[in-house]
Design a protein around this motif. Structure first.
Motif, PDB file in Angstrom:
ATOM      1  N   ASP A  72       3.449 -13.462   0.385  1.00  0.00           N
ATOM      2  CA  ASP A  72       4.608 -12.420   0.748  1.00  0.00           C
ATOM      3  C   ASP A  72       3.419 -11.686   0.392  1.00  0.00           C
ATOM      4  O   ASP A  72       3.655 -10.178   0.981  1.00  0.00           O
ATOM      5  N   LEU A  73       1.798 -11.796   0.323  1.00  0.00           N
ATOM      6  CA  LEU A  73       0.617  -9.753   1.165  1.00  0.00           C
ATOM      7  C   LEU A  73       0.655 -10.256   1.835  1.00  0.00           C
ATOM      8  O   LEU A  73       0.798  -9.241   3.055  1.00  0.00           O
ATOM      9  N   ALA A  74       0.116 -11.788   2.859  1.00  0.00           N
ATOM     10  CA  ALA A  74      -0.323 -11.901   4.082  1.00  0.00           C
ATOM     11  C   ALA A  74       1.111 -11.097   4.868  1.00  0.00           C
ATOM     12  O   ALA A  74       0.439 -10.799   5.960  1.00  0.00           O
ATOM     13  N   ARG A  75       2.365 -11.631   4.465  1.00  0.00           N
ATOM     14  CA  ARG A  75       3.469 -10.709   5.617  1.00  0.00           C
ATOM     15  C   ARG A  75       3.229  -9.604   5.577  1.00  0.00           C
ATOM     16  O   ARG A  75       3.864  -8.869   6.440  1.00  0.00           O
ATOM     17  N   ARG A  76       2.493  -8.570   4.341  1.00  0.00           N
ATOM     18  CA  ARG A  76       2.945  -6.909   4.819  1.00  0.00           C
ATOM     19  C   ARG A  76       1.023  -6.830   5.328  1.00  0.00           C
ATOM     20  O   ARG A  76       0.985  -5.473   5.167  1.00  0.00           O
ATOM     21  N   ASP A 117       4.521  -6.279  -5.141  1.00  0.00           N
ATOM     22  CA  ASP A 117       4.678  -4.775  -4.673  1.00  0.00           C
ATOM     23  C   ASP A 117       3.966  -4.087  -5.553  1.00  0.00           C
ATOM     24  O   ASP A 117       3.451  -3.256  -4.961  1.00  0.00           O
ATOM     25  N   ARG A 118       3.890  -4.627  -6.242  1.00  0.00           N
ATOM     26  CA  ARG A 118       1.917  -3.472  -7.365  1.00  0.00           C
ATOM     27  C   ARG A 118       1.326  -3.422  -6.877  1.00  0.00           C
ATOM     28  O   ARG A 118       0.280  -2.086  -5.995  1.00  0.00           O
ATOM     29  N   LEU A 119       0.504  -4.623  -6.807  1.00  0.00           N
ATOM     30  CA  LEU A 119      -0.639  -4.794  -5.640  1.00  0.00           C
ATOM     31  C   LEU A 119      -0.869  -4.317  -4.039  1.00  0.00           C
ATOM     32  O   LEU A 119      -1.702  -3.913  -4.080  1.00  0.00           O
ATOM     33  N   ALA A 120       0.569  -4.599  -3.427  1.00  0.00           N
ATOM     34  CA  ALA A 120       0.574  -3.722  -2.128  1.00  0.00           C
ATOM     35  C   ALA A 120       0.688  -2.388  -2.010  1.00  0.00           C
ATOM     36  O   ALA A 120      -0.057  -1.802  -0.636  1.00  0.00           O
ATOM     37  N   GLN A 121       1.209  -1.533  -3.349  1.00  0.00           N
ATOM     38  CA  GLN A 121       1.038  -0.145  -3.331  1.00  0.00           C
ATOM     39  C   GLN A 121      -0.290   0.080  -3.572  1.00  0.00           C
ATOM     40  O   GLN A 121      -1.423   0.896  -3.288  1.00  0.00           O
ATOM     41  N   ARG A 122      -1.513  -0.833  -4.781  1.00  0.00           N
ATOM     42  CA  ARG A 122      -2.690  -0.435  -4.957  1.00  0.00           C
ATOM     43  C   ARG A 122      -3.941  -0.045  -3.390  1.00  0.00           C
ATOM     44  O   ARG A 122      -4.220   0.708  -3.364  1.00  0.00           O
ATOM     45  N   MET A 123      -2.886  -1.020  -2.804  1.00  0.00           N
ATOM     46  CA  MET A 123      -3.518  -1.407  -0.865  1.00  0.00           C
ATOM     47  C   MET A 123      -3.357   0.173  -0.486  1.00  0.00           C
ATOM     48  O   MET A 123      -4.522  -0.304   0.412  1.00  0.00           O
ATOM     49  N   THR A 124      -2.538   0.457  -0.301  1.00  0.00           N
ATOM     50  CA  THR A 124      -1.797   1.073  -0.236  1.00  0.00           C
ATOM     51  C   THR A 124      -2.399   2.691   0.298  1.00  0.00           C
ATOM     52  O   THR A 124      -3.317   3.464   0.351  1.00  0.00           O
ATOM     53  N   SER A 125      -1.864   2.571  -1.385  1.00  0.00           N
ATOM     54  CA  SER A 125      -2.498   4.273  -1.785  1.00  0.00           C
ATOM     55  C   SER A 125      -3.410   4.257  -2.579  1.00  0.00           C
ATOM     56  O   SER A 125      -4.017   5.385  -3.242  1.00  0.00           O
ATOM     57  N   LYS A 126      -4.314   3.152  -3.192  1.00  0.00           N
ATOM     58  CA  LYS A 126      -5.696   3.415  -3.889  1.00  0.00           C
ATOM     59  C   LYS A 126      -5.277   4.477  -5.165  1.00  0.00           C
ATOM     60  O   LYS A 126      -5.795   5.270  -5.434  1.00  0.00           O
ATOM     61  N   PRO A 127      -3.846   4.060  -6.229  1.00  0.00           N
ATOM     62  CA  PRO A 127      -4.151   5.059  -7.133  1.00  0.00           C
ATOM     63  C   PRO A 127      -5.571   4.695  -7.892  1.00  0.00           C
ATOM     64  O   PRO A 127      -6.029   3.753  -8.152  1.00  0.00           O
ATOM     65  N   GLU A 128      -6.264   6.089  -8.225  1.00  0.00           N
ATOM     66  CA  GLU A 128      -6.824   6.324  -8.882  1.00  0.00           C
ATOM     67  C   GLU A 128      -6.998   5.847 -10.960  1.00  0.00           C
ATOM     68  O   GLU A 128      -7.990   5.308 -11.307  1.00  0.00           O
ATOM     69  N   VAL A 129      -5.482   5.337 -11.330  1.00  0.00           N
ATOM     70  CA  VAL A 129      -5.495   5.093 -12.871  1.00  0.00           C
ATOM     71  C   VAL A 129      -4.202   4.081 -13.252  1.00  0.00           C
ATOM     72  O   VAL A 129      -3.693   3.962 -11.401  1.00  0.00           O
ATOM     73  N   HIS A 130      -3.903   3.653 -13.657  1.00  0.00           N
ATOM     74  CA  HIS A 130      -2.982   1.930 -13.428  1.00  0.00           C
ATOM     75  C   HIS A 130      -1.831   2.871 -14.516  1.00  0.00           C
ATOM     76  O   HIS A 130      -1.502   3.032 -14.797  1.00  0.00           O
ATOM     77  N   THR A 131      -0.927   2.602 -13.167  1.00  0.00           N
ATOM     78  CA  THR A 131       0.465   3.155 -13.461  1.00  0.00           C
ATOM     79  C   THR A 131       1.177   2.268 -13.074  1.00  0.00           C
ATOM     80  O   THR A 131       2.193   1.590 -12.370  1.00  0.00           O
TER      81      THR A 131
END
Length: 560
Positions: A31-35, A538-552
C-alpha cells in the motif's frame, strides 16, 4: 524487488522499515509502495519453509493442551502465517468496539473509524468484496435475538506473497529482504534509532539506522521483540507490571451439541457457495447485539459441520475418506489448514479397518466427492475453503467460535534461554476462565430457545447440563490468532499503542499486528488487523509527505 540476506543492508533513514511479511505487513508495504513511499520489508524466513529458521520461534508452553505448537501458530517464511491459515476473512462486529462493562478492555477507536478501510482490506487479501450479509432464511417478522443472515468469506489466494507477487517483483519503492531476523531495537532519546538484523542462517549481524519502524511479525513474535527491548529498558511499555505481554487471547472453539434443521433447505443454506462477488462464503449464526448485551455474553458464532470424521460409526464413505486423508500430514494440509487438520485427525489413523469398510461400500460417492473437491479447491479461480456434506436427516454438528475475554494472567514472558541468534525465548501461558466457558454454554441455550421459537430447528446436547461447562473447558485451546498482547488503548497504563498504532513510549515505532486488538470478537482477526494497518498507512503517508513535528492522532486529522 526480492533480495536474500543482509549483504548491502545499511542505513535505512528515509525509508519505512516493516518487520514481517504476513498479510498485515506485506499488505501495508505494498500500500505504501504504490504511493512511491520507499519501504524496506524484513522477513526472517525464506521463500519456502526452512526448519532451521522455523526453530527460532520455539517457545515453552505452560500447558501444551491449551496452546498450538509453535510450528502451527507461527510461520517464519515469506507470507508468514498466511501459508498456514484457512484464509477466512471477515471484519470485527460493531459490538466488539462498544464499551461492555463485563469485558476488561476499551477500544480507543470506534467501528466507524475502520469502516472506510474494509474495502481496501478485502482487496489486499483477495477475498472478493466487502459484503457480509445475505438474503434472510426466515420471514421478516421473525424474532431478532439471533441472525442466520451474516456471511463469512474466504480469500481466493491463500498465501500473501502470491496475492502481492507482482508488487514484490516490480514495484521500485518496495524492497523485500528474506533471511533477515530483527533481534534488537536500539533506542535513544525516546525513539528507535537502530535495528540489529541477523542473517537467519549464518547469524552474522548488522545495525541499521532507521526513522520509522513498523513491527508486523505476528502477535507473539512482535511481543517478543518488545519484551526484549523492555528487558534492556525496564521502564518501556508501562514497565514490567504493565500491559505488554498480558491479556493474551484467541478463541474458544469446539462442539458440545448437534443441530437438526427443520428442513433440508435450511441445511443447504449453510453450505459453502460462491456469491455474486466472486469468492466462497458461508452463513453463520450470531446473537444480536441486544442479546449479547442483555445477557452479558461474549461474541460467538455458530455453523453446522459434518459428524466427527474420526468416528467410523457415521458410516459415510466420504467422511471416512476425509479422515484417512487428513491423517496423512502432507495430504491433509492440502485439504485444510494444519490447525484444523490436527483437530480432526492424528498423524496415525485409528480404526482403519472400519473406515476402509465405509470407503469400500460407498466408493463411487467418495470418488466423485474427492474429484469435485480438488477441482473446486485447486483448479478454479474461487478457492473452496473446506467441505460440508449434507445428509437426509438434516442433523449436523454445531461448531462454535467464541470470543475469549481478556485477563491479565493470560500472558507471555521471556525465559532465561535464548535462541540461536541470541534473542530470549518465550514462555506462553494461555489461560481460559469461567467467564469464557459460561458464555459459550449460555449462548448455546439461548440459540436453542431461539431456533425452536422461529421454527428453524433444535439443538441436541452431547452431554448433560452439569457436564457442559467442563466439556467447553476441555476443548479450550488456541494459539493461531494471538490477540491482546500489545493492545491499543487511551493511555500507556492500559495499552502499548494508541489508536493510531504508535507506541506511547517510542512514537516512531508502530505495531501492525493482531496483538494490538483489545478484544478478540467472534471473527478471525486477520482482516481487522489488515484494515488497521492500511489506516496506519494513511497516517505514515501523511508523515512522509508533510513531516509534522508533533504526533497528531488520525481522529483529529480527519476532523480538520
Amino acid at each position: 524487488m526480492l533480495i536474500d540476506g543482509i549483504a548491502g543492508l545499511k542505513d535505512q533513514r528515509g525509508r519505512i522499515v516493516i518487520v514481517g511479511s504476513g498479510p498485515v505487513g506485506l499488505g501495508l508495504a505494498v500500500d505504501l509502495a504504490r504511493r512511491d513511499i520507499p519501504v524496506m520489508l524484513l522477513e526472517s524466513g525464506e521463500s519456502n519453509a526452512n526448519p532451521v529458521v522455523q526453530q527460532l520461534s520455539d517457545a515453552e508452553l505452560t500447558d501444551a493442551r491449551r496452546h498450538d505448537k509453535m510450528a502451527v501458530a507461527v510461520a517464519r517464511r515469506l507470507g508468514g502465517t498466511s501459508n498456514l491459515w484457512g484464509a477466512r476473512c471477515l471484519p470485527f462486529d460493531p459490538v466488539d468496539f462498544a464499551p461492555r462493562d463485563f469485558v476488561d478492555a476499551r477500544w480507543p477507536i470506534r467501528y466507524t473509524d475502520l469502516a472506510p478501510y474494509w474495502d481496501r482490506a478485502i482487496r489486499s487479501t483477495a477475498a472478493g468484496a466487502n459484503h457480509f450479509d445475505t438474503s434472510p432464511i426466515l420471514s421478516q417478522d421473525a424474532d431478532d435475538g439471533f441472525t442466520a443472515d451474516r456471511l463469512e468469506r474466504w480469500a481466493n489466494v491463500q498465501a500473501a506473497q502470491n496475492v502481492h507477487a507482482d508488487a514484490i517483483r516490480s514495484m521500485p519503492a518496495l524492497e523485500v529482504r528474506t533471511r533477515c531476523t530483527v533481534t534488537d531495537l536500539k533506542t535513544a532519546g525516546g525513539r528507535v534509532e537502530r535495528l540489529t538484523v541477523a542473517h537467519s542462517i549464518t547469524g552474522e549481524t548488522v545495525d541499521i539506522d532507521v526513522d520509522t519502524v513498523v513491527l508486523a511479525a505476528g502477535g507473539i513474535e512482535t511481543t517478543r521483540l518488545l519484551l526484549a527491548a523492555q528487558k534492556v529498558n525496564p521502564g518501556l511499555f508501562g514497565g514490567p507490571d504493565g500491559p505488554l505481554g498480558r491479556h493474551y487471547m484467541g478463541h474458544l472453539i469446539g462442539e458440545i451439541a448437534d443441530v437438526t434443521f427443520s428442513s433440508s433447505d435450511i441445511g443447504r443454506a449453510f453450505d459453502f457457495h460462491v456469491d455474486d462477488y466472486g469468492s466462497y462464503v458461508r452463513r453463520r449464526l450470531v446473537a444480536s447485539d441486544r442479546t449479547q448485551i442483555e445477557n452479558r455474553l461474549l461474541n460467538c458464532a455458530f455453523w453446522p459441520v459434518v459428524a466427527p470424521v474420526a468416528d467410523p460409526r457415521h458410516r459415510s464413505a466420504i467422511l471416512s475418506m476425509v479422515y484417512l486423508a487428513l491423517s496423512v500430514g502432507p495430504l491433509g494440509r492440502l485439504i485444510v489448514a494444519e490447525a484444523i487438520r490436527r483437530r480432526h485427525a492424528l498423524d496415525k489413523p485409528q480404526r482403519i479397518a472400519a473406515h476402509v469398510r465405509n470407503l469400500i461400500v460407498g466408493a463411487p460417492s467418495a470418488a466423485a466427492f474427492a474429484a469435485q473437491f480438488f477441482w473446486r479447491r485447486y483448479f478454479r479461480p474461487e478457492r473452496l475453503p473446506g467441505f460440508f456434506v449434507q445428509n437426509a436427516a438434516n442433523r449436523y454438528g454445531l461448531f462454535y467460535h467464541s470470543e475469549q475475554a481478556p485477563h491479565p494472567d493470560s500472558r507471555v514472558v521471556l525465559t532465561d534461554q535464548v535462541d540461536r541468534l541470541g534473542l530470549p525465548k518465550l514462555k506462553i501461558d494461555l489461560r481460559f476462565t469461567d467467564q469464557d466457558v459460561d458464555s459459550v454454554v449460555c449462548t448455546h441455550d439461548l440459540l436453542d430457545q431461539w431456533m425452536r421459537k422461529v421454527g428453524m430447528g433444535v439443538l441436541h446436547y452431547r452431554m448433560p447440563l452439569e457436564e457442559r461447562a467442563a466439556a467447553v473447558m476441555e476443548q479450550a485451546a488456541h494459539g493461531t490468532h494471538q490477540v491482546g498482547l500489545a493492545r491499543m488503548a487511551d493511555d500507556r497504563t492500559q495499552g502499548v499503542v494508541d489508536g493510531d498504532l504508535a507506541c506511547f513510549d517510542l512514537p516512531n515505532l508502530f505495531l501492525a499486528t493482531t496483538a494490538v486488538l483489545p478484544t478478540s470478537g467472534q471473527a478471525n482477526p486477520t482482516l481487522t488487523a489488515v484494515a488497521l494497518a492500511l489506516r496506519l498507512g494513511d497516517r505514515l503517508a501523511q508523515r512522509m509527505t508533510s513531516k509534522p513535528e508533533v504526533h497528531t492522532p488520525m481522529s483529529k486529522v480527519a476532523s480538520l
